[in-house]
Structures are given as structure tokens and as C-alpha cells.
Write a protein that holds these residues in place. Structure first.
Motif, mmCIF file in Angstrom:
data_model
loop_
_atom_site.group_PDB
_atom_site.id
_atom_site.type_symbol
_atom_site.label_atom_id
_atom_site.label_comp_id
_atom_site.label_asym_id
_atom_site.label_seq_id
_atom_site.Cartn_x
_atom_site.Cartn_y
_atom_site.Cartn_z
ATOM 1 N N ASP A 1 37.940 63.317 34.067
ATOM 2 C CA ASP A 1 37.576 63.783 32.852
ATOM 3 C C ASP A 1 37.506 62.877 31.577
ATOM 4 O O ASP A 1 38.570 62.085 31.554
ATOM 5 C CB ASP A 1 38.088 65.240 32.367
ATOM 6 C CG ASP A 1 37.358 66.315 33.158
ATOM 7 O OD1 ASP A 1 36.771 65.946 34.005
ATOM 8 O OD2 ASP A 1 37.455 67.612 32.751
ATOM 9 N N GLY A 2 36.665 62.627 30.801
ATOM 10 C CA GLY A 2 36.854 61.898 29.610
ATOM 11 C C GLY A 2 36.840 60.410 30.024
ATOM 12 O O GLY A 2 37.694 59.611 29.337
ATOM 13 N N SER A 3 36.324 60.186 30.947
ATOM 14 C CA SER A 3 36.322 58.529 31.455
ATOM 15 C C SER A 3 35.783 57.715 30.243
ATOM 16 O O SER A 3 36.304 56.390 30.251
ATOM 17 C CB SER A 3 35.606 58.411 32.642
ATOM 18 O OG SER A 3 34.202 58.479 32.418
ATOM 19 N N SER A 4 35.001 58.052 29.350
ATOM 20 C CA SER A 4 34.407 57.103 28.342
ATOM 21 C C SER A 4 35.171 57.000 27.287
ATOM 22 O O SER A 4 34.515 56.627 26.070
ATOM 23 C CB SER A 4 33.022 57.382 28.234
ATOM 24 O OG SER A 4 32.798 58.888 27.714
ATOM 25 N N THR A 5 36.055 57.781 27.114
ATOM 26 C CA THR A 5 37.025 58.235 25.751
ATOM 27 C C THR A 5 38.179 57.314 26.011
ATOM 28 O O THR A 5 38.766 57.227 26.930
ATOM 29 C CB THR A 5 37.494 59.632 25.692
ATOM 30 O OG1 THR A 5 38.315 60.111 26.614
ATOM 31 C CG2 THR A 5 36.467 60.471 25.590
ATOM 32 N N GLN B 1 30.391 58.841 22.251
ATOM 33 C CA GLN B 1 29.392 58.367 21.358
ATOM 34 C C GLN B 1 29.353 56.765 21.483
ATOM 35 O O GLN B 1 28.534 56.248 21.164
ATOM 36 C CB GLN B 1 30.265 58.428 19.838
ATOM 37 C CG GLN B 1 30.189 60.121 19.519
ATOM 38 C CD GLN B 1 30.869 60.280 18.186
ATOM 39 O OE1 GLN B 1 31.682 59.430 17.491
ATOM 40 N NE2 GLN B 1 30.810 61.535 17.429
ATOM 41 N N ALA B 2 30.344 55.997 21.977
ATOM 42 C CA ALA B 2 30.210 54.669 22.106
ATOM 43 C C ALA B 2 31.006 54.331 23.644
ATOM 44 O O ALA B 2 31.715 54.960 24.041
ATOM 45 C CB ALA B 2 31.220 54.073 21.344
ATOM 46 N N PRO B 3 30.308 53.489 24.241
ATOM 47 C CA PRO B 3 30.560 53.329 25.750
ATOM 48 C C PRO B 3 31.997 52.490 25.732
ATOM 49 O O PRO B 3 32.391 51.789 24.568
ATOM 50 C CB PRO B 3 29.548 52.101 26.079
ATOM 51 C CG PRO B 3 29.174 51.470 24.976
ATOM 52 C CD PRO B 3 28.982 52.664 23.899
ATOM 53 N N LEU B 4 32.511 52.724 26.605
ATOM 54 C CA LEU B 4 34.091 52.096 27.172
ATOM 55 C C LEU B 4 34.104 51.088 28.062
ATOM 56 O O LEU B 4 33.681 51.547 29.185
ATOM 57 C CB LEU B 4 35.108 53.254 27.242
ATOM 58 C CG LEU B 4 36.654 53.137 27.300
ATOM 59 C CD1 LEU B 4 37.128 52.652 25.962
ATOM 60 C CD2 LEU B 4 37.341 53.803 28.234
ATOM 61 N N SER C 1 25.072 58.123 37.027
ATOM 62 C CA SER C 1 24.337 57.107 36.041
ATOM 63 C C SER C 1 25.274 56.584 34.671
ATOM 64 O O SER C 1 24.887 56.039 33.877
ATOM 65 C CB SER C 1 23.046 57.458 35.668
ATOM 66 O OG SER C 1 23.043 58.844 34.836
ATOM 67 N N LEU C 2 26.102 57.097 34.559
ATOM 68 C CA LEU C 2 27.090 57.152 33.445
ATOM 69 C C LEU C 2 28.341 56.019 33.660
ATOM 70 O O LEU C 2 29.288 55.901 32.857
ATOM 71 C CB LEU C 2 27.645 58.595 32.618
ATOM 72 C CG LEU C 2 26.596 59.467 32.275
ATOM 73 C CD1 LEU C 2 27.450 60.663 31.895
ATOM 74 C CD2 LEU C 2 25.719 58.923 31.247
ATOM 75 N N GLY C 3 28.312 55.746 34.936
ATOM 76 C CA GLY C 3 29.408 54.638 35.064
ATOM 77 C C GLY C 3 28.762 53.256 35.666
ATOM 78 O O GLY C 3 27.921 53.587 36.502
ATOM 79 N N TYR C 4 29.090 52.440 35.088
ATOM 80 C CA TYR C 4 28.453 50.910 35.548
ATOM 81 C C TYR C 4 29.572 49.981 36.051
ATOM 82 O O TYR C 4 30.947 50.205 35.255
ATOM 83 C CB TYR C 4 27.865 50.395 34.316
ATOM 84 C CG TYR C 4 26.693 51.221 33.927
ATOM 85 C CD1 TYR C 4 25.419 51.147 34.412
ATOM 86 C CD2 TYR C 4 26.687 52.207 32.751
ATOM 87 C CE1 TYR C 4 24.210 51.654 34.070
ATOM 88 C CE2 TYR C 4 25.707 53.107 32.623
ATOM 89 C CZ TYR C 4 24.615 52.814 32.948
ATOM 90 O OH TYR C 4 23.476 53.570 32.523
#
Length: 256
Positions: free
Chosen positions: A93-97, A153-156, A177-180
């Protein structure tokens, strides 16, 4: 295929005497607790405040509780699969925070008629397997900025396994599709995914059962289901000034 794990494997009486001390010990040792003494969302919130500070989430109510049910008003897009009846892939959870919640708490108000099993993989176990048998895979998954996580809000930019202070390892992962991932990481992802499949465990939460999960260590997901399923989720960040927060942090020590 996921191996079924008895609910009692990680069970703790969270309402018992010396519960906070026992919760801290169990979370440091196993990274997971299952419980069945909570009867309402009010009691759930009380448990969460004992664990740390509740983290606000865009899908949560004012108290920080997210009601997870099938919702017709939400399109089944990436990041909202939890609100459908479909399979939910393993993730943190919250991988992009930048500072994810330390703990994920999920409580069952109504189990599905069929399916809806909770899925887990212990990232510490995977890390140890990689270090022992696939060092080149681990190397690729620890390169800084080899992963890009979006959805906030911003990619990490980060890595699947990153090293925090004091040598603590933190796991961040999502496979949608939210992980690259950079080319070297993409090359070894099939091996990583295969290991996740081999080490996935599952359990079915019955009414008024739940779990506390160390978010920087365990990946979690869910199988598809049929019927009405109602869960409540709370995200918590531990406070180093408390008895639990002094021991329970985001991530894990590889040697423990």
C-alpha cells in the motif's frame, strides 16, 4: 497456487493483558498479526490508535477508515481494483508515496459468498531466497531509481528493495499499469514473480476477523469473489515515541 495458512498461525488476542507488548513482539518477529476480538468499526479504530497514528487516505472517511466493497460508481481502473469483485494483485500500500504507512489493518464485516481469500507473500523470505539463490536478481531489484511508482500526486522513483537507515530493507512493489521498471529489473521480474507465486499463502477472513500487516515487508492481495463482501481498512504509521513504534518500523532486518 497459494498454500492455505490457518488463521491461528499469526493469531494474537489484541484485547488481552500486555497486548501492546505482544503486538510489538509479533510484528517485529513475523510482520503479521491476525485477530478476532473486534466487533465494530469503533473498536477497530481504538485498536489502530493503540498501534500508531492513522494515515489519511483519499478513499477513507473522516476517521481514516476505508470501506471496501463492490462499488458501481467506480470504474475498474488500476488503483481501484479493491472496489471490484475481481482479483487484486500482490502489492504494497502507498507504493508511490515517499513515506508509506507502516501497518495495514483489514477487518471483515461480511465475508464473500465464495472466494475473496486474502493473499500474502513475506518479502523478507523472498529477499533471503534471492540473496541465497538468485543474487543477480536481487542486485537488479535493489538498484536505486530502477522502479517508478505512480498513482499519487507525483510519481516516485525507487526500487523493489531499498535500504533505509540502520540497514533496514523496505519492500515496494506493484504489478499493474501504475508500476514501471527499468530494463535490467524487467529482465528478472519473471523470476521474481515466479518466486512470489511459489511463496504465496492465503487465508479466508470470517466475520469479525482481521489482520495487521507490516506494509514494508509483506505483499498482500485478494482472489476474485462472488457475493457481497465488506471489509474495512485502516492505514497506520507507527510513532517511535510509543512502545510499539520504538520497535516496529517500515521494513525489515534481513538477519532477524
Amino acid at each position: 497456487m497459494a498454500s492455505t495458512t490457518p488463521f491461528a498461525t499469526f493469531y494474537l488476542d489484541v484485547a488481552g493483558e500486555h497486548a501492546e507488548e505482544q503486538m510489538a513482539h509479533a510484528l517485529v518477529r513475523d510482520g503479521m498479526i491476525t485477530f478476532d476480538t473486534i466487533q465494530s468499526t469503533g473498536e477497530l479504530l481504538h485498536l489502530c490508535t493503540r498501534l500508531g497514528k492513522i494515515v489519511n487516505h483519499k478513499d477513507a472517511d473522516e476517521a481514516g477508515v476505508t470501506r471496501i466493497v463492490k462499488r458501481s460508481d467506480i470504474q475498474p481502473t488500476e488503483g481501484y481494483q479493491a472496489f471490484t469483485a475481481s482479483h487484486l494483485t500482490l502489492h504494497t500500500d502507498g507504493s508511490s508515496t515517499p513515506d508509506p504507512a507502516t501497518l495495514v489493518i483489514l477487518w471483515c464485516a461480511q465475508p464473500a459468498e465464495e472466494g475473496g481469500m486474502s493473499l500474502f507473500v513475506d518479502g523478507k523470505q523472498i529477499y533471503q531466497v534471492l540473496a541465497r539463490e538468485y543474487s543477480y536478481v536481487l542486485q537488479a531489484l535493489t538498484v536505486p531509481n530502477s522502479a517508478l511508482f505512480t498513482g499519487a500526486q507525483a510519481p516516485l522513483y525507487g526500487a523493489v528493495f531499498s535500504t533505509l537507515t540502520d540497514g533496514i530493507i523496505c519492500l515496494r512493489f506493484r504489478y499493474d499499469s501504475l508500476g514501471y521498471y527499468a530494463a535490467p529489473a524487467c529482465t528478472v521480474l519473471p523470476i521474481f514473480i515466479d518466486l512470489l507465486d511459489q511463496h504465496t499463502i492465503s487465508l479466508t477472513l470470517q466475520k469479525h476477523q482481521g489482520y495487521v500487516l507490516q506494509n514494508g515487508r509483506w505483499l498482500h492481495g485478494r482472489t476474485a469473489f462472488r457475493g457481497e463482501r465488506e471489509m474495512y481498512r485502516v492505514l497506520v504509521r507507527t510513532d517511535p515515541a510509543t512502545s510499539i513504534g520504538a520497535h516496529v518500523h517500515l521494513g525489515f532486518h534481513t538477519g532477524l
